[in-house]
Scaffold this active site. Structure first.
Site, mmCIF file in Angstrom:
data_model
loop_
_atom_site.group_PDB
_atom_site.id
_atom_site.type_symbol
_atom_site.label_atom_id
_atom_site.label_comp_id
_atom_site.label_asym_id
_atom_site.label_seq_id
_atom_site.Cartn_x
_atom_site.Cartn_y
_atom_site.Cartn_z
ATOM 1 N N ASN A 1 -0.509 5.513 1.207
ATOM 2 C CA ASN A 1 -0.365 6.578 0.213
ATOM 3 C C ASN A 1 -0.446 6.064 -1.213
ATOM 4 O OD1 ASN A 1 2.140 5.470 1.333
ATOM 5 N ND2 ASN A 1 3.142 6.637 -0.299
ATOM 6 N N HIS B 1 0.784 -1.242 0.000
ATOM 7 C CA HIS B 1 0.000 0.000 0.000
ATOM 8 C C HIS B 1 0.818 1.296 0.000
ATOM 9 C CE1 HIS B 1 -0.469 0.751 4.621
ATOM 10 N NE2 HIS B 1 0.678 0.183 4.349
ATOM 11 N N HIS B 2 2.141 1.200 0.243
ATOM 12 C CA HIS B 2 2.955 2.417 0.149
ATOM 13 C C HIS B 2 3.545 2.610 -1.250
ATOM 14 C CE1 HIS B 2 2.682 3.245 4.348
ATOM 15 N NE2 HIS B 2 3.331 2.163 4.726
ATOM 16 N N ALA B 3 3.459 1.588 -2.091
ATOM 17 C CA ALA B 3 4.066 1.691 -3.418
ATOM 18 C C ALA B 3 3.210 2.605 -4.291
ATOM 19 C CB ALA B 3 4.211 0.312 -4.047
#
Lengths: 704, 704
Positions: free
Chosen positions: B247, B202-204
């Site tokens: 993000n 989910h941060h990629a």
């Protein structure tokens, strides 16, 4: 007692089986086995195999024997709502949908892979007497021997109950079915259960049958579990979503902290069956039971999914999670279901599923659903299916329509939360300061150092009008009211035309801290809705009288404000207006509750020679009728010369399905705004209102 | 494309099987069969037999190949938190608890009756490119051929990511696993699914790896479902309960109204990883996606079950029910779990179960759980078990402890609801008037007819002090402030001792209508906390100066109030106090933010010859340090001569586990109240405060 202890032992073994999937704490194999015999053990061996359980079902055709004795032909066409077919139709829909395998619908014992038939038995006298009086039991036990006439006489005497020679049997089976269903859940023989039983039970008080109910089935079952499983069932939550208040269940546990009773029902206030004050939100239990009774009393019909889910997420779930019940029983009437003509609510089958799903998360899933009311055969069948599907493990269906919860419902739920915040942590975060009522707050502290806000606001208003338009005070001799109640433009005595603005203290738009309950004044605004009117009048060179009616300092009692408005207006008419030399045109603008002063004056004095029009903005406040004390024709005159703007949400427009309701003439010409809120109503209709005043003033000039 | 259409066809058949239990509408047999061949049919034949489905499980040992290249011995002892064992430990606990039948834990295909193994495959380039840029994919595709040094260099360069030669394979498997898990749910092969995959996603962001994430697994899977099942998957909700803001996922759908992204995460504000403003509550989506992004940004760590369930029932569930997704994906990081040292929160395994249970009620149960972060191996295993048990159909466990949600959490959730109320009906009932911010409200209307409340309140206060104690105005020449800012007792010029009260505008205690958002002034009270102090000083015959610091009219910006307090106090010192002939004792009482004026004055002027003590009541407001501009010894002097009373909830006391934190000397002698709220703090410590003043005044007399 020996039997009881035995039961408990069985229970524990079975419950541990049922809960074989444990909390996942890592335990190594016991050292003894590991050391003594070096055998090859698999890397991972599940501690206990998981065995899925079925959902229990109570259904017995003998409960159809209790029926109303027909006394007229019309009862064949339009039978009594508590109809024996109710339980059959539920059983049938379960079979049609594959939950029950019984092609002939005869009530077989093996009903397939999903549900387990729980045999129904008659409740014993001892069980019934745990809740009911000996007198009540004795009376019912005589009914099988009664003659037709005696039965009809007893039926007549009772409060909405009927009897035949099988009533006693059916009632004992219904009660026994509820007990057996709960027992099967508690003992871990089923994962949860549905008791399709009748007659219903929640209106039956310890000493009295009532509301189609003979024995208080759920209360008896709950008492039974508490008594027979003292170790595993210490606390029970009864959630009653029947559209009527379960007065019987409430009474049985009103002093008991072991049973949390939560009921959602129509109340409006005390007018809806059973029609007593006992269903109100302030009935919170007594003695040890204080704080363990929670009524969510709907103030109106027509509610549906949005309001029920709101109540569940705001009140029911937080409260019941905190209660941590060992067993949840749903007193499951389906008369709030869409299509039930008695309940007139609109809860959909999928909403019943959603509510069941939520309750399944409590008490490790120990849930027992017991049928209560519900009188549309189609609706109860569909609703029960919605519940049963969720019981067996299906996810609830999607809700057909997403609506915004009605404001009446939101407000009563807020009241419930405020009331319960004294007892439940979950409500303290947002209502920490609401434990005591406004009245207490006033009494405790106003004398020392706290001031009511309304006087500060009126002073602000007065300062503005004084500096901007040179307003002055108009004295109210002998009336015990603040000096700033009536102020006026300086030209008042010499004006031909005067606009009289009568209003409540202006509202405040504010952000309130949900935590402390206080408001930061720097982030709050006084919304002075009258200023536009005054500006307009000032520009037209009219005289202006501005009257502020202070609200009473008592919660939910604006009686004094209404009478104040009436007294002030009559005083001003009698002591000022009548004597102004050149005055020949007056228009009233009423805003809020204060408008009742106008209606009162126009009915009590003949003001028609000078008063040309009366405009009121009442938002959601009640309409006020003109009572023509002077002359019958006043009411017609008022209708012709008034505009009363009501919010789109005002209850005078009726609830759904009654869109074209029109208030009667004595309330004036009532018009529906598209908006809600005083401020918005005035903004929306300002031009229409002022044009109307101009027209009435104009007409007068012409006719002169 | 042909394949796609084929898939969709398969899907529909299977979905109708899966949903064989229909809504219970009565349909008679089709007339053709009924008329042509008269056969005996049983009274009730279920329309379709119900077939319970298993829960899907994605797990593949190859995802353990991606690992940090060790560069020091210490990494053996204290390995990187995104540890390959994470997925193994989850698989192991499922097996230990009988959900998965795999005694050797080797990752077999047939895993028993409860779960169905979903084969994991590599995501294709085309799939990855639906979310990511070509550059990003190309970069990762080069990592298998890189040398150790190159890999270490890239690891160094990246934002919290590492690479080895297997990273690309593992990342493609992780992403493909998420896709296949969603696909199995959407096609109705399983009732729901758990994808135990790593590296997380989910941060990629589309163009960049980050925060241990290489490909945005959930975003790719969601795009894939929307593309390949256009008829059955029109809307997806992604619920991200990883303790960090997702993000990458947010960015992928920020302009898309088909995906509702809801994230609960630590933010405090923008300091917690990923440390940007994008995780704040006001990031609500853009363009078509406006209103389809919802961040619930925790302002602190240490939160747990109470706050997560509160957020779910107040925000997540109402909003997502209204969204009516066809598929729900949980971005399931377990780093908010109790025991995770990175997340430092306390969500229990049973709370994860409860949240999963709630989400199961959406989208007809179409739910796919995809692993994200979570770094305590024990915690993630137990948490995952809590989720998996609910997925297979068990009820969630009881919550171990019931706490009251923390006020910081309740407040931010209220802010979130206010922000989202513009877009969601479910929040309109209680926040109808909150769609626009306070600033807008002021700008739009203040000029016309609305007044800020604070001036009305100060006037009320002034009227009272004038009439009761004959207070007069003390002019502030040249300062652009209201006349009523500083008022004083008439004896001020001749007093030997003066008490100077510096305070914010008094708070209001009010009941706010949850529906209209307005406050009824007649039911509201101004809580004048300073009046007790003034009365006390008056009785002691001291002179009194009362200073009201108006708050700034800008949301969450009290900068101007603080500077105003500072300027006013310096002005009064320089222009009045210095010149009073007999004055030799001054005590300050600061209440609220205004107390910063005192600290400022004491640091900027040497007032020690007359100022004897400084008391402040700051409730939850921040401490203010004395900056000794005149003389270094001032700070010691301040510590000795001050009492600063802070609420029991003030953040200066640190969060749990840090109970003995003590503020530094430059903040004065800070004392912890047992109560919360200015009013309560003053009531609690009034005697202590006034005694302290008396003592310091006394000492002076002695030493004289």
């Amino acid at each position: 007692m020996t039997e009881t202890v035995g039961n408990e032992a069985v229970l524990k073994t079975q419950n541990s089986l049922k809960r074989s999937i444990d909390d996942g704490v890592d335990k190594t194999d016991s050292p003894s086995t590991a050391v003594k015999r070096p055998v090859i053990v698999p890397a991972c061996r599940p501690r206990l195999q998981y065995t899925p359980l079925k959902t229990g079902l109570c259904y017995d055709v003998r409960m159809r024997y209790h029926a109303k004795i027909f006394t007229s032909y019309f009862e064949y066409i339009d039978p009594h709502p508590e109809d024996p077919r109710r339980i059959y139709r539920i059983y049938k829909i379960l079979a049609e949908n594959g939950l029950v395998n019984d092609p002939t619908l005869s009530g077989v014992d093996d009903i397939g892979d999903l549900m387990l038939k729980i045999p129904v038995r008659e409740a014993t006298d001892a069980e019934i007497l745990q809740v009911h009086t000996k007198e009540h039991l004795d009376f019912l036990s005589r009914t099988p021997q009664m003659t037709r006439d005696q039965l009809l006489k007893e039926t007549e005497k009772g409060d909405s109950v009927y009897f035949n020679n099988d009533s006693f049997l059916s009632a004992k089976l219904s009660c026994g079915g509820a007990i057996e269903a709960c027992k099967a859940v508690v003992e871990g023989r089923v994962k949860n259960a549905l008791a399709v039983v009748r007659p219903p039970g929640h209106h039956a008080e310890p000493e009295l049958a009532g509301g189609f109910c003979l024995f208080s089935n759920v209360a008896v079952a709950a008492q039974n579990m508490l008594k027979n499983y003292p170790e595993s069932v210490r606390k029970i939550m009864v959630l009653d979503w029947d559209v009527h208040h379960g007065n019987g269940t409430q009474k049985a546990f009103y002093n008991d902290d072991r049973v949390l009773y939560i009921s959602l029902h129509r109340h409006e206030p005390g007018k809806y069956y059973p029609g007593t004050i006992h269903g109100n939100y302030d009935r919170i239990g007594e003695g040890k039971g204080e704080g363990f009774n929670c009524n969510i009393p709907w103030p109106c019909g027509g509610l549906g999914d949005a309001e029920y889910l709101w109540a569940f997420e705001q009140v029911v779930m937080p409260m019941s999670r905190e209660f941590q019940p060992d067993l949840v029983i749903i007193s499951s009437g389906f008369d709030a279901a869409d299509g039930d003509t008695i309940g007139q609510c609109h809860v959909t089958p999928s909403c019943y599923g959603h509510m069941t799903h939520m309750l399944k998360s409590l008490a490790k899933g120990n849930l027992c659903v017991v049928l209560e009311g519900g009188y549309s055969l189609d609706s109860i069948a569909k609703s029960a299916l919605g519940v049963a599907k969720v019981l067996i493990g299906e996810p609830p269906d999607e809700l057909p329509v997403i609506k915004q919860p009605k404001s009446e419902a939101v407000e009563i739920i807020d009241t419930v939360i405020r009331t319960q915040s004294k007892y439940w942590k979950c409500f303290k975060s947002t209502h920490a300061n609401d434990g005591c009522s406004f009245k207490q707050k006033v009494t405790n502290t106003i004398i020392n150092k706290n001031f009511p806000l309304q006087s500060a606001i009126r002073q602000q208003q007065m300062r503005h009008l004084t500096s901007e338009f040179s307003f002055v005070t108009l004295p109210l001799f002998k009336m015990d009211l603040p000096d700033d109640t009536v102020i006026c433009s300086p030209n008042i005595y010499d004006s031909q035309a005067i606009i009289i603005c009568v209003h409540d203290t202006p509202e405040i738009w504010a952000q309130r801290s949900r935590v402390t309950g206080t408001i930061d004044p720097s982030m709050s605004i006084i919304i002075d809705t009258t200023l536009d009117v005054i500006k307009w009048a000032f520009e037209k060179n009219y005289g202006v009288i501005d009257i502020n009616i202070p609200q009473s300092l008592h919660e939910q009692d604006n009686y004094s404000a209404v009478t104040t408005a009436q007294e002030v207006l009559v005083f001003i008419w009698d002591n000022y207006l009548k004597y102004f030399p050149v005055l020949n045109k007056v228009a009233f603008v009423g805003i809020g509750d204060a408008h009742s002063g106008i209606v009162h004056l126009l009915g009590h004095r003949d003001t028609r020679s000078v008063v040309k029009s009366a405009i009121s903005f009442i938002d959601q406040r009640p309409l006020r009728p003109l009572i023509p004390l002077v002359d019958e024709s006043l009411a017609d005159w008022y209708y012709k010369n008034s505009l009363v703007f009501a919010s789109t949400e005002n209850t005078c427009w009726g609830s759904d399905g009654n869109e074209n309701k029109k208030p009667r003439k004595k309330f004036g010409r009532v018009l529906k705004c598209d908006s809600d809120g005083l401020n918005n109503n005035i903004e929306e209709r300002f031009n229409e209102a002022t044009d109307f005043i101009l027209d009435t003033f104009e007409e007068w000039s012409d006719s002169e």
